[in-house]
Design an enzyme around this catalytic site. Structure first.
Site, PDB file in Angstrom:
ATOM      1  NE  ARG A   1     -69.349 -30.315   6.834  1.00  0.00           N
ATOM      2  CZ  ARG A   1     -69.817 -29.183   7.381  1.00  0.00           C
ATOM      3  NH1 ARG A   1     -71.169 -28.864   7.133  1.00  0.00           N
ATOM      4  NH2 ARG A   1     -69.179 -28.139   7.848  1.00  0.00           N
TER       5      ARG A   1
ATOM      6  CG  HIS B   1     -69.230 -31.802  11.111  1.00  0.00           C
ATOM      7  ND1 HIS B   1     -69.174 -30.509  11.638  1.00  0.00           N
ATOM      8  CD2 HIS B   1     -68.331 -31.827   9.869  1.00  0.00           C
ATOM      9  CE1 HIS B   1     -68.234 -29.824  10.990  1.00  0.00           C
ATOM     10  NE2 HIS B   1     -67.533 -30.541  10.012  1.00  0.00           N
TER      11      HIS B   1
ATOM     12  NE  ARG C   1     -66.600 -22.957  11.480  1.00  0.00           N
ATOM     13  CZ  ARG C   1     -66.299 -23.665  10.293  1.00  0.00           C
ATOM     14  NH1 ARG C   1     -67.308 -24.702  10.146  1.00  0.00           N
ATOM     15  NH2 ARG C   1     -65.540 -23.870   9.358  1.00  0.00           N
TER      16      ARG C   1
ATOM     17  CG  ASP D   1     -69.780 -28.497  13.838  1.00  0.00           C
ATOM     18  OD1 ASP D   1     -69.412 -27.916  13.109  1.00  0.00           O
ATOM     19  OD2 ASP D   1     -70.244 -29.721  13.948  1.00  0.00           O
TER      20      ASP D   1
END
Length: 309
Positions: A88, A175, A151, A148
């Protein structure tokens, strides 16, 4: 209730679809830079309205932000997606310029808008919006922890062979694959700690699998995921639009909370009509505090790559 979604790609379109299906917004505007793309996605989605039973009006525009005027909430998903092997953080150079331009254009036409930032690296892009706009901090929200945490709950349910509805859990921190802090000590199955069902080793594996959840999907799909990110964004939008006062971990600007300053990072917040209405202080173990501090150091390092002038 008018909601704008900037970026009509897979995540943005999924977000618009979930918002429309929930039927709480009067209008959703999709914006994209690709000629006709947002208009086409909007038309396609509107042709599902009679089948899915919603009355939300979905429109699309190619870069005309005057069409977004009067938006109560705007979601920024625009930017290049992650490719296999790409972190990211590697996205920062390109996406920072995009997010800065988009946020300015949105605020110009909707000065009281609440912004939800999805573009990666998300914590740093949220920080960028704080530093380059005049919006109050409660109206700038980074979406990461909600995804998140979803998940995390998926992995917990999988490990326990339990229905998802039995599971509660939360991920705070940055994140990113290294920055997430899954709070296994607080996770429960119908109010019973998950440590009663799973060994410490299995819980460690669940946490590890959660942290690479995005990268795992990128490897399988060849690009970033979209269903769960779209659903996570729509949940945040609904909590604000419907003044639900629901708790989500979101990236927010901290001024001493959790011992952190001048940083946007994921912590539990209450979302309502004013955006972030409260930052919730959750007691952390020494190990969790150490991981949170390490996560914050990583986010701060990435923030240092921004050109804020």
């Amino acid at each position: 209730m008018k909601v704008t979604v900037v970026g009509a790609g897979a995540v943005g379109a999924s977000c618009a679809e979930y918002i429309a299906i929930k039927n709480f917004a009067s209008e959703v505007v999709l914006v994209d830079i690709k000629e006709g793309y947002a208009e086409g996605k909007a038309m396609d989605l509107m042709q599902t309205a009679s089948l899915n039973g919603f009355d939300t009006k979905i429109t699309g525009t190619t870069g005309d932000y005057s069409k977004t005027a009067g938006s109560d909430i705007a979601v920024i998903t625009s930017g290049i997606p992650r490719k296999p092997g790409m972190t990211r953080e590697e996205l920062i150079g390109i996406n920072a310029g995009i997010v800065k331009t988009v946020s300015s254009s949105l605020i110009e036409h909707s000065p009281n808008v609440t912004l939800i930032v999805v573009s990666n690296p998300m914590d740093t892009m949220t920080y960028l919006v704080h530093k380059t706009t005049d919006l109050p901090k409660n109206k700038i929200i980074g979406m990461g922890g909600a995804l998140d945490s979803a998940r995390f709950k998926y992995r917990l349910a999988e490990a326990m062979e339990a229905p998802i509805s039995d599971i509660d859990g939360m991920v705070i921190g940055g994140h990113s694959d290294k920055g997430m802090v899954p709070l296994t000590s607080h996770a429960t199955r119908n109010s019973i700690r998950v440590s009663e069902f799973l060994s410490a080793e299995r819980l460690d594996q669940v946490a590890a699998d959660t942290k690479v959840g995005g990268a795992t999907l990128t490897g399988l799909l060849g690009t970033s995921a979209w269903y769960a990110p779209g659903a996570a964004v729509s949940a945040l939008v609904q909590a604000i639009a419907c003044d639900q006062k629901k708790m989500f971990p979101c990236s927010t600007y901290l001024e001493g909370e959790y011992g952190l300053n001048d940083i946007c990072i994921g912590v539990p917040v209450l979302l309502g009509k004013n955006g972030i209405e409260k930052i919730v202080d959750v007691p952390l173990s020494d190990a969790e505090k150490a991981k949170m501090q390490e996560s914050a150091e990583g986010v701060t390092k990435t923030n240092g790559l921004l050109e804020l002038s």
